[in-house]
Design a protein around this motif. Structure first.
Motif, PDB file in Angstrom:
ATOM      1  N   ALA A   1       0.848  -1.180   0.000  1.00 51.29           N
ATOM      2  CA  ALA A   1       0.000   0.000   0.000  1.00 51.29           C
ATOM      3  C   ALA A   1       0.893   1.243   0.000  1.00 51.29           C
ATOM      4  O   ALA A   1       1.373   1.656   1.059  1.00 51.29           O
ATOM      5  CB  ALA A   1      -0.925  -0.017   1.211  1.00 51.29           C
ATOM      6  N   PRO A   2       1.131   1.836  -1.166  1.00 51.37           N
ATOM      7  CA  PRO A   2       2.073   2.965  -1.274  1.00 51.37           C
ATOM      8  C   PRO A   2       1.754   4.145  -0.357  1.00 51.37           C
ATOM      9  O   PRO A   2       2.664   4.784   0.163  1.00 51.37           O
ATOM     10  CB  PRO A   2       1.981   3.373  -2.754  1.00 51.37           C
ATOM     11  N   MET A   3       0.464   4.441  -0.150  1.00 54.64           N
ATOM     12  CA  MET A   3       0.125   5.582   0.716  1.00 54.64           C
ATOM     13  C   MET A   3       0.592   5.346   2.147  1.00 54.64           C
ATOM     14  O   MET A   3       1.158   6.241   2.779  1.00 54.64           O
ATOM     15  CB  MET A   3      -1.384   5.843   0.696  1.00 54.64           C
ATOM     16  N   TYR A   4       0.366   4.146   2.663  1.00 58.24           N
ATOM     17  CA  TYR A   4       0.761   3.846   4.040  1.00 58.24           C
ATOM     18  C   TYR A   4       2.284   3.765   4.172  1.00 58.24           C
ATOM     19  O   TYR A   4       2.845   4.204   5.170  1.00 58.24           O
ATOM     20  CB  TYR A   4       0.090   2.560   4.525  1.00 58.24           C
ATOM     21  N   LEU A   5       2.916   3.224   3.155  1.00 57.44           N
ATOM     22  CA  LEU A   5       4.376   3.169   3.163  1.00 57.44           C
ATOM     23  C   LEU A   5       4.963   4.581   3.164  1.00 57.44           C
ATOM     24  O   LEU A   5       5.868   4.891   3.949  1.00 57.44           O
ATOM     25  CB  LEU A   5       4.899   2.376   1.963  1.00 57.44           C
ATOM     26  N   ALA A   6       4.427   5.445   2.308  1.00 58.40           N
ATOM     27  CA  ALA A   6       4.930   6.831   2.231  1.00 58.40           C
ATOM     28  C   ALA A   6       4.733   7.552   3.559  1.00 58.40           C
ATOM     29  O   ALA A   6       5.641   8.266   4.026  1.00 58.40           O
ATOM     30  CB  ALA A   6       4.225   7.575   1.103  1.00 58.40           C
ATOM     31  N   HIS A   7       3.575   7.362   4.185  1.00 56.89           N
ATOM     32  CA  HIS A   7       3.314   8.006   5.467  1.00 56.89           C
ATOM     33  C   HIS A   7       4.294   7.509   6.527  1.00 56.89           C
ATOM     34  O   HIS A   7       4.863   8.301   7.292  1.00 56.89           O
ATOM     35  CB  HIS A   7       1.860   7.747   5.890  1.00 56.89           C
ATOM     36  N   ALA A   8       4.512   6.215   6.577  1.00 56.52           N
ATOM     37  CA  ALA A   8       5.449   5.646   7.561  1.00 56.52           C
ATOM     38  C   ALA A   8       6.870   6.145   7.307  1.00 56.52           C
ATOM     39  O   ALA A   8       7.611   6.445   8.258  1.00 56.52           O
ATOM     40  CB  ALA A   8       5.403   4.122   7.509  1.00 56.52           C
ATOM     41  N   MET A   9       7.255   6.254   6.045  1.00 55.67           N
ATOM     42  CA  MET A   9       8.590   6.767   5.725  1.00 55.67           C
ATOM     43  C   MET A   9       8.753   8.199   6.220  1.00 55.67           C
ATOM     44  O   MET A   9       9.778   8.560   6.805  1.00 55.67           O
ATOM     45  CB  MET A   9       8.832   6.695   4.213  1.00 55.67           C
ATOM     46  N   ALA A  10       7.732   9.026   5.994  1.00 53.79           N
ATOM     47  CA  ALA A  10       7.814  10.425   6.426  1.00 53.79           C
ATOM     48  C   ALA A  10       7.846  10.523   7.944  1.00 53.79           C
ATOM     49  O   ALA A  10       8.557  11.374   8.504  1.00 53.79           O
ATOM     50  CB  ALA A  10       6.651  11.225   5.848  1.00 53.79           C
ATOM     51  N   GLU A  11       7.101   9.674   8.628  1.00 56.71           N
ATOM     52  CA  GLU A  11       7.154   9.663  10.096  1.00 56.71           C
ATOM     53  C   GLU A  11       8.566   9.287  10.568  1.00 56.71           C
ATOM     54  O   GLU A  11       9.056   9.844  11.549  1.00 56.71           O
ATOM     55  CB  GLU A  11       6.114   8.697  10.671  1.00 56.71           C
ATOM     56  N   GLN A  12       9.201   8.360   9.881  1.00 52.67           N
ATOM     57  CA  GLN A  12      10.572   7.987  10.235  1.00 52.67           C
ATOM     58  C   GLN A  12      11.549   9.139   9.973  1.00 52.67           C
ATOM     59  O   GLN A  12      12.568   9.257  10.647  1.00 52.67           O
ATOM     60  CB  GLN A  12      11.005   6.731   9.469  1.00 52.67           C
ATOM     61  N   ALA A  13      11.216   9.993   9.005  1.00 58.02           N
ATOM     62  CA  ALA A  13      12.054  11.171   8.749  1.00 58.02           C
ATOM     63  C   ALA A  13      12.099  12.058   9.993  1.00 58.02           C
ATOM     64  O   ALA A  13      13.141  12.659  10.306  1.00 58.02           O
ATOM     65  CB  ALA A  13      11.522  11.945   7.548  1.00 58.02           C
ATOM     66  N   TYR A  14      10.993  12.128  10.718  1.00 58.46           N
ATOM     67  CA  TYR A  14      10.966  12.904  11.963  1.00 58.46           C
ATOM     68  C   TYR A  14      11.878  12.278  13.014  1.00 58.46           C
ATOM     69  O   TYR A  14      12.539  12.989  13.769  1.00 58.46           O
ATOM     70  CB  TYR A  14       9.536  13.036  12.503  1.00 58.46           C
ATOM     71  N   VAL A  15      11.934  10.972  13.039  1.00 58.86           N
ATOM     72  CA  VAL A  15      12.832  10.288  13.979  1.00 58.86           C
ATOM     73  C   VAL A  15      14.275  10.652  13.650  1.00 58.86           C
ATOM     74  O   VAL A  15      15.072  10.965  14.545  1.00 58.86           O
ATOM     75  CB  VAL A  15      12.612   8.754  13.932  1.00 58.86           C
ATOM     76  N   LEU A  16      14.614  10.636  12.370  1.00 60.52           N
ATOM     77  CA  LEU A  16      15.971  11.017  11.959  1.00 60.52           C
ATOM     78  C   LEU A  16      16.272  12.460  12.342  1.00 60.52           C
ATOM     79  O   LEU A  16      17.370  12.765  12.825  1.00 60.52           O
ATOM     80  CB  LEU A  16      16.147  10.820  10.453  1.00 60.52           C
ATOM     81  N   CYS A  17      15.310  13.330  12.145  1.00 58.77           N
ATOM     82  CA  CYS A  17      15.502  14.739  12.487  1.00 58.77           C
ATOM     83  C   CYS A  17      15.726  14.901  13.983  1.00 58.77           C
ATOM     84  O   CYS A  17      16.640  15.614  14.410  1.00 58.77           O
ATOM     85  CB  CYS A  17      14.299  15.542  12.003  1.00 58.77           C
ATOM     86  N   GLU A  18      14.888  14.246  14.786  1.00 58.08           N
ATOM     87  CA  GLU A  18      15.040  14.312  16.244  1.00 58.08           C
ATOM     88  C   GLU A  18      16.376  13.739  16.694  1.00 58.08           C
ATOM     89  O   GLU A  18      16.910  14.132  17.728  1.00 58.08           O
ATOM     90  CB  GLU A  18      13.890  13.569  16.939  1.00 58.08           C
ATOM     91  N   ALA A  19      16.925  12.809  15.917  1.00 59.16           N
ATOM     92  CA  ALA A  19      18.213  12.201  16.242  1.00 59.16           C
ATOM     93  C   ALA A  19      19.381  13.036  15.719  1.00 59.16           C
ATOM     94  O   ALA A  19      20.534  12.593  15.766  1.00 59.16           O
ATOM     95  CB  ALA A  19      18.291  10.783  15.660  1.00 59.16           C
ATOM     96  N   GLY A  20      19.091  14.244  15.212  1.00 58.77           N
ATOM     97  CA  GLY A  20      20.155  15.134  14.755  1.00 58.77           C
ATOM     98  C   GLY A  20      20.608  14.883  13.329  1.00 58.77           C
ATOM     99  O   GLY A  20      21.682  15.327  12.942  1.00 58.77           O
ATOM    100  N   ARG A  21      19.784  14.197  12.524  1.00 55.41           N
ATOM    101  CA  ARG A  21      20.141  13.879  11.142  1.00 55.41           C
ATOM    102  C   ARG A  21      19.089  14.421  10.168  1.00 55.41           C
ATOM    103  O   ARG A  21      18.470  13.674   9.413  1.00 55.41           O
ATOM    104  CB  ARG A  21      20.266  12.359  10.976  1.00 55.41           C
ATOM    105  N   PRO A  22      18.857  15.735  10.188  1.00 49.57           N
ATOM    106  CA  PRO A  22      17.782  16.290   9.355  1.00 49.57           C
ATOM    107  C   PRO A  22      18.000  16.101   7.858  1.00 49.57           C
ATOM    108  O   PRO A  22      17.029  15.945   7.116  1.00 49.57           O
ATOM    109  CB  PRO A  22      17.740  17.764   9.744  1.00 49.57           C
TER     110      PRO A  22
END
Length: 182
Positions: A1-22
């Protein structure tokens, strides 16, 4: 399901940002946009563009952040409806996007952030306490950028109160960080 995958990927981008890897967050959210392409709902595409704008602001990429904001504003469906019928975890309408835009502009040090944020504050549903806490935090940040310390202090006080009501660790951390700048 591309929509759910894309949403999960973007949420993980926030994790990377919070970890100092924007910068890695920017790459991941852009990959998410490519994953869904035009097959995703307009609301999801607007959400992904807005997430990209925020990641770009954190990564020190102001021109890219502004382009992504423009794309989000162009993609958002008109009207007050905020729930995406194709993806129920997405809540986004013009008011929510104005708040997000103000957040990004505040991070970029843009004076227009205040206008966008006050507009969002007036239109926001008062039952969204966590979002209101974030909005007051963003207003404090925008006023600090403009050296308007009394206004910044007023919004930080309100943000601290609301963040305490919701128990949001992230919002309290943002409030503490901005308080240290006063």
């Amino acid at each position: 399901a591309p929509m759910y995958l894309a949403h999960a990927m973007a949420e993980q981008a926030y994790v990377l940002c919070e970890a100092g890897r924007p910068a890695l967050g920017v790459d991941l959210v852009r990959d998410a946009r490519r994953t869904v392409g035009q097959s995703g709902s307009a609301r999801l595409r607007a959400w992904l563009h807005a997430a990209e704008a925020e990641m770009c602001a954190y990564a020190g990429m102001p021109d890219d952040a502004r382009r992504a904001l423009d794309a989000a504003l162009a993609a958002i469906p008109p009207g007050p409806e905020d729930r995406d019928p194709d993806m129920l975890s997405i809540f986004l309408n013009g008011t929510h996007l104005a708040r997000w835009q103000g957040n990004v502009l505040a991070m970029l040090g843009d004076g227009d952030a205040v206008t966008s944020l006050y507009g969002a504050l007036e239109a926001m549903d008062p039952s969204f306490v966590r979002a209101r806490a974030g909005l007051h935090t963003d207003l404090a940040h925008a006023h600090l950028t403009r050296a308007e310390y009394d206004d910044a202090h007023t919004h930080l006080r309100q943000a601290r109160l609301l963040a305490g009501r919701t128990g949001s660790v992230r919002q309290r951390r943002r409030v503490d960080m901005l308080s240290a700048r006063l």
